[in-house]
Design an enzyme around this catalytic site. Structure first.
Site, PDB file in Angstrom:
ATOM      1  N   GLU A 247     -53.824  11.078   1.675  1.00  0.00           N
ATOM      2  CA  GLU A 247     -54.718  10.069   1.093  1.00  0.00           C
ATOM      3  C   GLU A 247     -55.862  10.841   0.442  1.00  0.00           C
ATOM      4  OE1 GLU A 247     -54.606   6.707   1.109  1.00  0.00           O
ATOM      5  OE2 GLU A 247     -52.769   6.475   2.275  1.00  0.00           O
ATOM      6  N   CYS A 281     -63.217   6.628  -1.652  1.00  0.00           N
ATOM      7  CA  CYS A 281     -62.227   7.065  -2.645  1.00  0.00           C
ATOM      8  C   CYS A 281     -61.730   5.908  -3.496  1.00  0.00           C
ATOM      9  CB  CYS A 281     -61.062   7.772  -1.962  1.00  0.00           C
ATOM     10  SG  CYS A 281     -60.269   6.805  -0.669  1.00  0.00           S
TER      11      CYS A 281
END
Length: 480
Positions: A247, A281
């Site tokens: 991720e 993010c």
């Protein structure tokens, strides 16, 4: 704090100060693990793999669910610790602990639903196929190395270890260098919930030093990492032949069509780009807005960000905390003000100006593709705006990045929604929302340099188990 290795809390031979991003006061000391600590953690976790694999699904579920309940019981204490070591507001920290408990509840549910399939072997005419019977079942990977980031220190760790335990693995948990204290409370919750003591190892310190020893170790069969592309790339290159979930970073775009509701767009971008001081993010970083409503959106958002109150994140009235490190605040401020020097309009009171770890939120209008705020992940409180006249321009701009984590589209037209959703290359696409939105039981993961694999307990379990095929060669006819 102490590490938890081989069933016991232990000190390190050396330690580091854990400091508040708000005022740089020392909160606690964290151990710096050495090579022997890492070896002990791997050996203990490896020895626990059979214990976890043999544990019935219902018992795994009970432990995970109880850990989630304990997080809620200890919510205020853990939230305060998150705020002190991370810098997010106390309101945001409480929200994170609440979400972490929901993540564990979802993992507990998923633990009861792991299944295989019966194989339709007789679908093809093969000699003696009538006497064959096939099925699959899922088995744990074994030892899982979970490496977690600073920005969501409890919930992202809960995602990794909750799903790993649901799947029957043992775990080595390596929290972020800056924020190990709150993550340790997650480990305590699992131990208090009845998890076998050697099934979880908590190791702290330098990621580069510990990681160089742990990642290539063949006893570790799965690595799940959330963090930067650069570190993720290094992990993948050193891991060897094992399963990985990455991720990684993002440079998330939204497209705002001319028929969008301006008030809704502005409200969504306030949280999408500026929540957690932009340190997410999936934060919206680039907004492609149709020229007909461009100025209205830009000016409306500039008015809203002026309302942010920066200060002590433990104060209930504070609505934006500091960035995690001063060097990150310097980088973010330079990126915003650098765009102004290159011709962008930077809007908002003292927009982009830095005071210690604080950076004032900014709306950066008229951004060009050559600017850093367009090309690089910012991880700070600003959104760059680009006008467009044709939707194909906006799609091309949205895809003009190495990242592909999340995106958003604002429109009242169903055809536009379906068309843009198919064309923008991202792992997650939101219609009439900014990019920063997630419920913890949905599949979450990116494309391109934003990583590989999915999180969300049910989907993560697929990544944290392996399928085993069994073929029975029978003397008599099989039932299918």
């Amino acid at each position: 704090m102490k590490m938890f290795i081989d069933g016991a809390w232990r000190e390190g031979k050396s330690s580091i100060d854990i400091c508040s991003p708000y005022d740089r006061s020392v909160i606690d000391k964290a151990p710096l693990a050495d090579a022997q600590d890492a070896e002990d953690a791997v050996a203990s976790a490896y020895a626990a793999t059979q214990v976890m694999e043999d544990m019935p699904y219902y018992r795994r579920s009970e432990i995970i669910h109880r850990a989630g309940e304990l997080l809620l019981e200890r919510k205020e204490k853990i939230a305060e610790l998150i705020t002190r070591e991370n810098g997010k507001t106390i309101t945001e920290a409480r929200g994170e602990v609440g979400r972490a408990s929901m993540t564990l509840f979802a993992a507990a549910d998923a633990a009861r639903e792991i299944s295989g399939e019966v194989l339709p072997l007789t679908a093809r005419q093969v000699p003696n196929i009538e006497n064959k019977f096939g099925f699959t079942f899922r088995v744990p990977c074994g030892v899982v190395l979970a490496i977690t980031p600073f920005n969501v220190p409890v919930n992202l760790a809960a995602h990794k270890i909750g799903a790993a335990f649901a799947a029957g693995n043992s775990v080595i948990l390596k929290p972020a260098y800056d924020t190990p204290l709150s993550t340790a409370h997650l480990v305590k919750a699992f131990l208090d919930a009845g998890l076998p003591e050697t099934a979880i190892q908590l190791i702290t310190g330098s990621g580069s030093k510990i990681g160089s020893q742990l990642c290539p170790d063949p006893r570790i069969r799965k690595i799940t990492f959330t963090g930067s592309f650069e570190v993720g790339d290094t992990i993948c290159r050193t891991a060897g032949l094992k399963k990985v979930t990455m991720e990684l970073g993002g440079n998330c775009p939204v497209v705002v069509m001319a028929d969008a509701n301006v008030d809704h767009v502005v409200n969504s971008l306030v949280q999408g780009g500026y929540g957690m001081a932009g340190q997410s993010c999936v934060a919206t970083q680039r907004a492609f807005v149709h020229k007909d409503i461009y100025e209205e959106v830009v000016n409306g958002l500039a008015t809203r960000i002026a309302e942010f109150e920066q200060g002590d994140p433990l104060n209930e009235s504070t609505t934006m905390g500091p960035l995690i490190r001063e060097k990150d605040a310097v980088r973010v401020s330079e990126t915003i003000l650098g765009a102004a020097e290159e011709g962008a309009r930077v809007l908002g009171p003292d927009a982009g100006r830095r005071n210690g770890n604080f950076v004032r939120p900014a709306v950066v209008a008229d951004v060009k593709p050559s600017m850093r705020i367009y090309r690089e992940e910012l991880f700070g409180p600003a959104i760059g705006f680009i006008p467009f006249t044709d939707v194909e321009e906006a799609i091309a701009g949205a895809n003009d990045t190495n990242y592909g984590l999340a995106a958003g589209l604002f429109t009242e037209n169903l055809d536009n929604a379906m068309y843009v959703a198919r064309k923008i290359k991202s792992g997650i696409m939101h219609i009439n929302s900014a990019s920063r939105w997630r419920v913890d039981h949905m599949p979450n993961g990116g494309l391109k340099d934003s990583g590989m694999g999915k999180e969300g307990p049910r989907y993560a379990i697929e990544e944290l188990t392996e399928s085993r095929t069994v073929i029975m060669h029978l003397k008599n006819q099989a039932p299918y």
